[in-house]
Design a protein around this motif. Sequence first.
Motif, PDB file in Angstrom:
ATOM      1  N   GLY A  43       0.842  -1.186   0.000  1.00 24.37           N
ATOM      2  CA  GLY A  43       0.000   0.000   0.000  1.00 24.37           C
ATOM      3  C   GLY A  43       0.878   1.237   0.000  1.00 24.37           C
ATOM      4  N   ARG A  44       0.249   2.383   0.116  1.00 28.62           N
ATOM      5  CA  ARG A  44       0.971   3.641   0.177  1.00 28.62           C
ATOM      6  C   ARG A  44       1.758   3.706   1.492  1.00 28.62           C
ATOM      7  N   SER A  45       2.799   4.514   1.522  1.00 25.51           N
ATOM      8  CA  SER A  45       3.640   4.724   2.709  1.00 25.51           C
ATOM      9  C   SER A  45       4.126   3.408   3.308  1.00 25.51           C
ATOM     10  N   GLU A  46       4.624   2.510   2.443  1.00 29.04           N
ATOM     11  CA  GLU A  46       5.224   1.243   2.893  1.00 29.04           C
ATOM     12  C   GLU A  46       4.264   0.357   3.677  1.00 29.04           C
ATOM     13  N   ARG A  47       2.981   0.579   3.535  1.00 31.65           N
ATOM     14  CA  ARG A  47       2.046  -0.269   4.271  1.00 31.65           C
ATOM     15  C   ARG A  47       1.833  -1.583   3.546  1.00 31.65           C
ATOM     16  N   ILE A  48       1.339  -2.562   4.285  1.00 30.25           N
ATOM     17  CA  ILE A  48       1.039  -3.866   3.686  1.00 30.25           C
ATOM     18  C   ILE A  48      -0.393  -3.833   3.171  1.00 30.25           C
ATOM     19  N   TRP A  49      -0.637  -4.434   1.985  1.00 26.33           N
ATOM     20  CA  TRP A  49      -2.007  -4.566   1.504  1.00 26.33           C
ATOM     21  C   TRP A  49      -2.378  -6.038   1.654  1.00 26.33           C
ATOM     22  N   ILE A  50      -3.183  -6.323   2.639  1.00 28.46           N
ATOM     23  CA  ILE A  50      -3.542  -7.720   2.925  1.00 28.46           C
ATOM     24  C   ILE A  50      -4.325  -8.276   1.739  1.00 28.46           C
ATOM     25  N   SER A  51      -3.827  -9.404   1.181  1.00 30.52           N
ATOM     26  CA  SER A  51      -4.335  -9.874  -0.117  1.00 30.52           C
ATOM     27  C   SER A  51      -4.717 -11.345  -0.110  1.00 30.52           C
ATOM     28  N   PRO A  52      -5.803 -11.700   0.609  1.00 32.10           N
ATOM     29  CA  PRO A  52      -6.222 -13.103   0.638  1.00 32.10           C
ATOM     30  C   PRO A  52      -6.661 -13.599  -0.735  1.00 32.10           C
ATOM     31  N   SER A  53      -6.662 -14.916  -0.880  1.00 35.55           N
ATOM     32  CA  SER A  53      -6.859 -15.540  -2.187  1.00 35.55           C
ATOM     33  C   SER A  53      -8.336 -15.655  -2.601  1.00 35.55           C
ATOM     34  N   GLY A  54      -8.585 -15.368  -3.886  1.00 32.54           N
ATOM     35  CA  GLY A  54      -9.871 -15.711  -4.500  1.00 32.54           C
ATOM     36  C   GLY A  54     -11.065 -14.850  -4.146  1.00 32.54           C
ATOM     37  N   VAL A  55     -10.858 -13.778  -3.379  1.00 29.54           N
ATOM     38  CA  VAL A  55     -12.031 -12.996  -2.956  1.00 29.54           C
ATOM     39  C   VAL A  55     -12.040 -11.545  -3.450  1.00 29.54           C
ATOM     40  N   ASN A  56     -10.843 -10.997  -3.672  1.00 23.71           N
ATOM     41  CA  ASN A  56     -10.760  -9.564  -3.985  1.00 23.71           C
ATOM     42  C   ASN A  56     -10.181  -9.338  -5.369  1.00 23.71           C
ATOM     43  N   LEU A  57      -9.899  -8.080  -5.656  1.00 22.21           N
ATOM     44  CA  LEU A  57      -9.212  -7.763  -6.914  1.00 22.21           C
ATOM     45  C   LEU A  57      -7.875  -7.091  -6.612  1.00 22.21           C
ATOM     46  N   TYR A  58      -6.824  -7.636  -7.221  1.00 22.72           N
ATOM     47  CA  TYR A  58      -5.490  -7.023  -7.163  1.00 22.72           C
ATOM     48  C   TYR A  58      -5.074  -6.857  -8.611  1.00 22.72           C
ATOM     49  N   ILE A  59      -4.980  -5.626  -9.057  1.00 20.63           N
ATOM     50  CA  ILE A  59      -4.766  -5.379 -10.486  1.00 20.63           C
ATOM     51  C   ILE A  59      -3.751  -4.256 -10.678  1.00 20.63           C
ATOM     52  N   SER A  60      -2.895  -4.395 -11.701  1.00 21.68           N
ATOM     53  CA  SER A  60      -1.945  -3.335 -12.047  1.00 21.68           C
ATOM     54  C   SER A  60      -1.993  -3.094 -13.539  1.00 21.68           C
ATOM     55  N   LEU A  61      -1.854  -1.822 -13.912  1.00 19.23           N
ATOM     56  CA  LEU A  61      -1.903  -1.438 -15.330  1.00 19.23           C
ATOM     57  C   LEU A  61      -0.651  -0.667 -15.705  1.00 19.23           C
ATOM     58  N   LEU A  62      -0.201  -0.882 -16.931  1.00 15.24           N
ATOM     59  CA  LEU A  62       0.991  -0.191 -17.425  1.00 15.24           C
ATOM     60  C   LEU A  62       0.586   0.964 -18.342  1.00 15.24           C
ATOM     61  N   ILE A  63       1.083   2.162 -17.996  1.00 12.42           N
ATOM     62  CA  ILE A  63       0.787   3.338 -18.809  1.00 12.42           C
ATOM     63  C   ILE A  63       2.115   3.889 -19.319  1.00 12.42           C
ATOM     64  N   ILE A  64       2.250   4.004 -20.641  1.00 11.57           N
ATOM     65  CA  ILE A  64       3.516   4.530 -21.162  1.00 11.57           C
ATOM     66  C   ILE A  64       3.371   5.878 -21.867  1.00 11.57           C
ATOM     67  N   PRO A  65       2.553   6.007 -22.865  1.00  9.60           N
ATOM     68  CA  PRO A  65       2.606   7.266 -23.607  1.00  9.60           C
ATOM     69  C   PRO A  65       2.085   8.453 -22.806  1.00  9.60           C
ATOM     70  N   ASP A  66       2.512   9.592 -23.187  1.00 12.63           N
ATOM     71  CA  ASP A  66       1.981  10.860 -22.682  1.00 12.63           C
ATOM     72  C   ASP A  66       2.297  11.175 -21.230  1.00 12.63           C
ATOM     73  N   ILE A  67       3.012  10.289 -20.526  1.00 13.44           N
ATOM     74  CA  ILE A  67       3.142  10.595 -19.104  1.00 13.44           C
ATOM     75  C   ILE A  67       4.183  11.677 -18.823  1.00 13.44           C
ATOM     76  N   GLU A  68       5.113  11.852 -19.766  1.00 13.64           N
ATOM     77  CA  GLU A  68       6.086  12.931 -19.560  1.00 13.64           C
ATOM     78  C   GLU A  68       5.369  14.277 -19.470  1.00 13.64           C
ATOM     79  N   SER A  69       4.324  14.388 -20.265  1.00 10.09           N
ATOM     80  CA  SER A  69       3.641  15.672 -20.346  1.00 10.09           C
ATOM     81  C   SER A  69       2.554  15.815 -19.281  1.00 10.09           C
TER      82      SER A  69
END
Length: 262
Positions: free
Chosen positions: A57-83
């Motif tokens: 989580g934010r500020s070095e916190r732990i995000w408790i992530s048990p199996s099969g019940v929640n959503l843990y998702i990450s997305l990659l964004i590349i273009p336009d982020i410099e601007s």
Amino acid sequence: MNFSKLKKLISSNNLGDEIFVFDKVSSTNEVLDSLYEEGRIKHGAVVISDSQTSGRGRSERIWISPSGVNLYISLLIIPDIESANIPIFTFLSSCALKDTFSEFGMDSDIKWPNDILVSGKKISGVLTELKHSSKFNKNYLIIGIGVNINITKEFINKEMNEISNKVTSMKIELGSDIDREKFTAKLINNLDHYYEEFRQHGTIKILDSWLSKWNMVGQFIRVSVDDRLYKGVVEKVDENGFLYLRTDNNKIERIISGDMIF
Ligand code: BTN
């Protein structure tokens, strides 16, 4: 998470073209990072896992992530982020989350800078990380989102100790199990919608959408930042993500990140 069911429900143009679904990873943000550094994924790629052993989580916190019940998702964004300003991507994610909860009949509140609350309790958090690849000489952004979908009150009480009364899930609020693939697909579609808005109209459009959903301007709040406590009336949030508070002595405090206390 059923990959083919999920894939069929996604109707986005940009995000979610490439989806990787795992049973167990350290952290979806970390896996996405490695896949990018290995040159295996492109902009818009999504990593989802059924569980995480080192969810962050934010500020070095732990995000408790048990199996099969929640959503843990990450997305990659590349273009336009410099601007763009990075906090805009956290705002963009909050807008998409709020819309998705609403599609399931749930009213939610955005808590600056990156939490979503339902009935005053945390249901979702966003961890946005800007990285630089020396290999590709490029900046890239990882948006990590955790959503409490079907986690039960019993689990929360047992595993989350002192924060247990500050956490909720869709199942707790709605009283029945939620289809995780359906929720995930709707979220990806909504993220894609706001990303498209960002591409066409820039940061200001996202800030406007976010502000219209935030409704804290004019309210008296307290924000703890490390060991300091700021108190004041919310003046505004700007496109860089700064919160402006007017304090008792009519001074404006500008805060980049902290924990809002109600
Ligand atoms: C916060 O509220 O502090 C942010 C929580 C973000 C958690 C998500 S779960 C998916 C992704 N992988 C991680 O390790 N963290 C984010």
